[in-house]
Write a protein that holds these residues in place. Structure first.
Motif, PDB file in Angstrom:
ATOM      1  N   HIS A   1      17.787   5.170  20.616  1.00 26.33           N
ATOM      2  CA  HIS A   1      16.920   6.316  20.921  1.00 26.33           C
ATOM      3  C   HIS A   1      15.454   5.874  21.058  1.00 26.33           C
ATOM      4  CE1 HIS A   1      15.445  10.427  20.958  1.00 26.33           C
ATOM      5  NE2 HIS A   1      14.596  10.091  19.999  1.00 26.33           N
ATOM      6  N   VAL A   2      14.989   5.067  20.135  1.00 24.09           N
ATOM      7  CA  VAL A   2      13.599   4.597  20.180  1.00 24.09           C
ATOM      8  C   VAL A   2      13.380   3.738  21.425  1.00 24.09           C
ATOM      9  CG1 VAL A   2      11.894   3.109  19.036  1.00 24.09           C
ATOM     10  CG2 VAL A   2      13.169   4.796  17.702  1.00 24.09           C
ATOM     11  N   LEU A   3      14.333   2.867  21.752  1.00 22.41           N
ATOM     12  CA  LEU A   3      14.200   2.037  22.950  1.00 22.41           C
ATOM     13  C   LEU A   3      14.127   2.899  24.211  1.00 22.41           C
ATOM     14  CD1 LEU A   3      16.535  -0.984  22.188  1.00 22.41           C
ATOM     15  CD2 LEU A   3      14.029  -0.959  22.265  1.00 22.41           C
ATOM     16  N   GLU A   4      14.891   3.974  24.224  1.00 21.62           N
ATOM     17  CA  GLU A   4      14.824   4.913  25.343  1.00 21.62           C
ATOM     18  C   GLU A   4      13.435   5.537  25.442  1.00 21.62           C
ATOM     19  OE1 GLU A   4      17.529   8.405  26.056  1.00 21.62           O
ATOM     20  OE2 GLU A   4      19.016   6.850  25.574  1.00 21.62           O
ATOM     21  N   GLU A   5      12.924   5.981  24.302  1.00 23.15           N
ATOM     22  CA  GLU A   5      11.613   6.638  24.286  1.00 23.15           C
ATOM     23  C   GLU A   5      10.489   5.696  24.692  1.00 23.15           C
ATOM     24  OE1 GLU A   5      10.455   9.187  21.042  1.00 23.15           O
ATOM     25  OE2 GLU A   5      12.548   9.679  20.632  1.00 23.15           O
ATOM     26  N   VAL A   6      10.520   4.457  24.214  1.00 19.70           N
ATOM     27  CA  VAL A   6       9.427   3.537  24.546  1.00 19.70           C
ATOM     28  C   VAL A   6       9.525   3.041  25.983  1.00 19.70           C
ATOM     29  CG1 VAL A   6       9.063   2.805  22.160  1.00 19.70           C
ATOM     30  CG2 VAL A   6      10.518   1.430  23.655  1.00 19.70           C
ATOM     31  N   SER A   7      10.655   3.258  26.626  1.00 15.34           N
ATOM     32  CA  SER A   7      10.831   2.834  28.015  1.00 15.34           C
ATOM     33  C   SER A   7      10.414   3.902  29.022  1.00 15.34           C
ATOM     34  CB  SER A   7      12.292   2.443  28.265  1.00 15.34           C
ATOM     35  OG  SER A   7      12.625   1.298  27.514  1.00 15.34           O
TER      36      SER A   7
ATOM     37  N   LEU B   1       8.604   3.283  32.496  1.00 21.29           N
ATOM     38  CA  LEU B   1       8.855   1.918  32.967  1.00 21.29           C
ATOM     39  C   LEU B   1      10.133   1.890  33.787  1.00 21.29           C
ATOM     40  CD1 LEU B   1       8.241  -0.199  29.724  1.00 21.29           C
ATOM     41  CD2 LEU B   1       6.737  -0.024  31.698  1.00 21.29           C
ATOM     42  N   SER B   2      10.068   1.220  34.916  1.00 21.65           N
ATOM     43  CA  SER B   2      11.297   1.023  35.687  1.00 21.65           C
ATOM     44  C   SER B   2      12.107  -0.091  35.024  1.00 21.65           C
ATOM     45  CB  SER B   2      10.959   0.628  37.126  1.00 21.65           C
ATOM     46  OG  SER B   2      10.402  -0.681  37.155  1.00 21.65           O
ATOM     47  N   ASP B   3      13.370  -0.204  35.395  1.00 22.93           N
ATOM     48  CA  ASP B   3      14.198  -1.286  34.862  1.00 22.93           C
ATOM     49  C   ASP B   3      13.585  -2.640  35.191  1.00 22.93           C
ATOM     50  OD1 ASP B   3      15.995   0.499  33.781  1.00 22.93           O
ATOM     51  OD2 ASP B   3      17.467   0.297  35.411  1.00 22.93           O
ATOM     52  N   GLU B   4      13.054  -2.777  36.395  1.00 26.96           N
ATOM     53  CA  GLU B   4      12.440  -4.039  36.815  1.00 26.96           C
ATOM     54  C   GLU B   4      11.210  -4.356  35.975  1.00 26.96           C
ATOM     55  OE1 GLU B   4      13.059  -1.491  39.107  1.00 26.96           O
ATOM     56  OE2 GLU B   4      14.949  -2.349  39.813  1.00 26.96           O
ATOM     57  N   GLU B   5      10.380  -3.347  35.716  1.00 26.60           N
ATOM     58  CA  GLU B   5       9.186  -3.558  34.887  1.00 26.60           C
ATOM     59  C   GLU B   5       9.567  -3.952  33.469  1.00 26.60           C
ATOM     60  OE1 GLU B   5       5.854  -0.542  36.759  1.00 26.60           O
ATOM     61  OE2 GLU B   5       7.522   0.323  35.595  1.00 26.60           O
TER      62      GLU B   5
END
Length: 191
Positions: free
Chosen positions: A154-160, A163-167
């Motif tokens: 969940h946290v990784l989702e929020e901090v992303s 950002l695109s997958d490439e970024e």
């Protein structure tokens, strides 16, 4: 506006897009040798301050999130890391945990003692040394490990967000290079 003043004011922006060496070459070619030294020192100092402040802030926020999320279980940072890696790996040795958690043996040993005494994990073999014995989560350890893994996702989702997958991939690639370079510097101190 004088073009040299515009360029000098914008040099700060240019330095962030170019490597230090590339920027110095460009400035020398444009006959701005005096500006190069002053601006380069400023930019290098700013890059150092930005890097160290952001890394410290990220680390502090991760610790705060871990503390807040696991407060009900009375778990510390090292406990959470051990439970997480044991959960996603379905068992590891203490030596493997030291490597995954990037912690020393003493810290991991204390964390494992706490986790074993509080019913989160068990040591599969009582005959061999603990550091070589597989450690497995108990039912309670699995439950808490699952909660940790869900919160991490969940946290990784929020901090992303934003950002695109490439970024994100490029960010981790760059961060890995920086980490490897810092490891090399530390290793050179030891030699």
């Amino acid at each position: 506006m004088d073009a040299s003043l515009y360029f000098t004011g914008g040099i700060h922006f240019v330095f962030h897009l170019l490597t230090f060496q590339q920027a110095c070459i460009i400035l020398c070619l444009l006959n701005f040798q005096q500006v190069v030294y002053k601006e380069a020192v400023f930019v290098m100092k700013e890059r150092f301050e930005t890097f160290t402040v952001l890394i410290a802030k990220i680390s502090r926020n991760i610790r705060k999130i871990k503390l807040q999320e696991m407060q009900e279980y009375n778990l510390k940072n090292s406990h959470i890391s051990c439970l997480y890696y044991l959960y996603i790996s379905n068992g590891l040795t203490a030596t493997e945990l030291c490597e995954r958690c990037e912690e020393d043996k003493a810290t991991i040993s204390r964390a494992l003692d706490f986790l074993e005494q509080n019913g989160y994990l068990s040591c599969e073999s009582k005959t061999t040394k603990r550091y070589k014995s597989p450690l497995l989560l108990t039912e309670n350890g699995i439950k808490v490990g699952q909660k940790i893994a869900e919160r991490v996702a969940h946290v990784l989702e929020e901090v992303s967000i934003g950002l695109s997958d490439e970024e994100r991939i490029e960010f981790y690639r760059c961060l890995s290079i920086i980490s490897d370079n810092l490891d090399t510097i530390v290793q050179n101190y030891k030699n």
